[in-house]
Motif scaffolding. Structure first.
Motif, short mmCIF file in Angstrom:
data_model
loop_
_atom_site.label_atom_id
_atom_site.label_comp_id
_atom_site.label_asym_id
_atom_site.label_seq_id
_atom_site.Cartn_x
_atom_site.Cartn_y
_atom_site.Cartn_z
N GLY A 194 0.66 -1.20 -0.14
CA GLY A 194 -0.01 0.20 -0.04
C GLY A 194 0.89 1.07 -0.12
O GLY A 194 0.41 2.18 0.25
N SER A 210 -2.90 5.08 -1.08
CA SER A 210 -4.58 5.59 -0.77
C SER A 210 -4.67 7.20 -0.95
O SER A 210 -5.63 7.75 -1.11
CB SER A 210 -5.05 5.04 0.58
OG SER A 210 -4.16 5.48 1.51
N SER A 211 -3.36 7.87 -0.65
CA SER A 211 -3.25 9.33 -0.83
C SER A 211 -3.16 9.89 -2.18
O SER A 211 -3.19 11.04 -2.50
CB SER A 211 -2.27 9.82 0.04
OG SER A 211 -1.12 9.47 -0.38
N TYR A 218 -0.86 13.69 -5.10
CA TYR A 218 -1.21 13.18 -3.74
C TYR A 218 -1.48 14.33 -2.64
O TYR A 218 -0.99 15.31 -3.07
CB TYR A 218 -0.10 12.08 -3.40
CG TYR A 218 1.18 12.55 -2.85
CD1 TYR A 218 2.29 12.87 -4.20
CD2 TYR A 218 1.63 12.96 -1.82
CE1 TYR A 218 3.62 13.31 -3.80
CE2 TYR A 218 3.12 13.33 -1.63
CZ TYR A 218 3.85 13.46 -2.70
OH TYR A 218 5.13 13.87 -2.15
N GLU A 242 -3.19 -1.14 -5.20
CA GLU A 242 -2.97 -0.79 -4.03
C GLU A 242 -3.77 0.29 -3.32
O GLU A 242 -3.66 0.88 -2.12
CB GLU A 242 -1.51 -0.36 -3.83
CG GLU A 242 -0.42 -1.59 -4.17
CD GLU A 242 -0.49 -2.66 -3.00
OE1 GLU A 242 -0.84 -2.38 -2.16
OE2 GLU A 242 0.34 -3.77 -3.39
N GLY A 243 -4.61 0.74 -4.21
CA GLY A 243 -5.57 1.78 -3.39
C GLY A 243 -5.74 3.30 -4.25
O GLY A 243 -6.47 3.98 -3.59
N HIS A 286 -5.93 6.21 -7.19
CA HIS A 286 -7.10 6.78 -8.02
C HIS A 286 -6.15 7.15 -9.31
O HIS A 286 -5.16 7.64 -9.36
CB HIS A 286 -7.90 7.49 -7.36
CG HIS A 286 -8.70 7.25 -6.18
ND1 HIS A 286 -8.01 7.23 -4.90
CD2 HIS A 286 -9.86 6.41 -5.64
CE1 HIS A 286 -8.70 6.60 -3.98
NE2 HIS A 286 -9.65 6.12 -4.42
#
Lengths: 167, 173
Positions: B60, B76-77, B124, B153-154, B156
């Protein structure tokens, strides 16, 4: 006769450069002064012109770095920074791309005269309410050495110079 | 005089050898999620501009290591991942700059030798919501893999990749 022509050309060049320099100085002295301790730099807006993602990011990152280097603001906030809302005398730097010509590093290195990259951006500094304090059109260019992204650095340096002169 | 021609011959052979050996070195096997010979053009905090190192996408996190310097970005960020293609001078760095001033247009001639590269750009947000961006270049063919790994891994993206051809068309059972 030839020598006379050369002297005339040189005289004309010197006079033209003196006139240009004096005009530039006059513009500088008439600039509005911005007295603020914090600035927020927004992401470069490229809705009008299709700008590659790497150029958009490079413009933004170079802009943040160069404005920080000027030392004119205690705080330089990035786009979306929640702590910027608490800043009392915040000014906001908006940048909108109006023109973009992606040149070629290969052409520049091989021909010297062709392949320049240029980016035309309208910069506006506003206060929190959106009132415009300063507006300028700035062009970032790379003509000889360096990759295409160097035009973004050139742009950021010019904006930093404007910020230095106006605060 | 004879020594000079031998020296020139040796130099020519060494130059040709260098061009032949370099692609072989680039084809070393690599671990999944690890992308060596990646250049961080700009954007990562604590890492110099144009630093060459290894990009890793695992657990991640996007991690870039260049010597002792290391920068992490949680996948994720990452709000956007965009890939592109470009080319760069085969002989770069200080040697490349010096060679630009070579006699008889040799510098210009060397500029014609170029290698294709992939570009990957990420946007990010940090913990306070501030927007950051970073640009990487890497050997051609790797950027799409990095993008797929980041999305898995999340991360976008605003430019979704083409769906896999093996996926059944919508509406079929």
């Amino acid at each position: 006769m030839t020598r006379t022509h050369i002297i005339c050309a040189l005289t004309f060049t010197v006079m033209a450069s003196v006139f240009t320099a004096s005009t530039g100085l006059a513009q500088d002295s008439s600039q509005p002064k911005i007295s603020s301790s914090s600035i927020q730099i927004l992401m470069v807006d490229s809705k009008e012109v299709t700008l590659p993602a790497e150029f958009q990011v490079a413009l933004y990152e170079n802009l943040v770095a160069e404005v920080q280097k000027t030392g004119k603001f205690q705080h330089v906030y990035r786009d979306g920074d929640r702590s910027a809302t608490d800043a009392p005398d915040l000014v906001v730097l908006h940048s909108t791309v109006h023109g973009f010509k992606k040149g070629s590093e290969e052409k520049r290195q091989v021909t010297t005269v062709a392949g320049a990259t240029s980016i035309n951006i309208h910069c506006q500094i506003t206060d929190k309410t959106g009132k415009s304090l300063l507006e300028r059109d700035v062009t970032g260019k790379v003509r000889f050495f360096g990759g295409n992204l160097r035009a973004t650095y050139d742009f950021a340096k010019k904006v930093a110079q404007i910020v230095r002169q106006s605060s | 005089m004879r020594m000079t021609s031998r020296g020139l011959l040796f130099g020519a052979v060494a130059t040709v050898g260098m061009f032949l050996v370099t692609p072989c070195m680039a084809q070393q096997p690599q671990q999944p999620g690890t992308f060596p010979q990646t250049k961080q053009v700009l954007g990562l905090e604590g890492v110099k501009h144009n630093a060459t190192g290894t990009l890793t996408v695992q657990k991640g996190t996007l991690e870039f290591t260049s010597g002792k310097k290391k920068a992490d970005v949680p996948a994720s960020s990452i709000s956007d991942v965009v890939t592109d293609k470009d080319s760069q001078r085969a002989i770069g760095g200080v040697v490349g700059t010096i060679s630009m001033f070579g006699p008889y247009g040799s510098g210009r001639f060397l500029s014609l030798f170029r290698t294709k590269i992939d570009t990957i750009t990420i946007n990010y947000h940090d913990s306070s919501g501030a927007l950051h961006g970073a640009v990487f270049t890497m050997p051609t063919g790797n950027a799409e893999e990095v993008k797929q790994d980041l999305l898995a891994e999340g991360a976008h993206t605003t430019i979704p990749t083409a769906p896999a051809s093996s996926a059944p068309p919508a509406g079929t059972r």
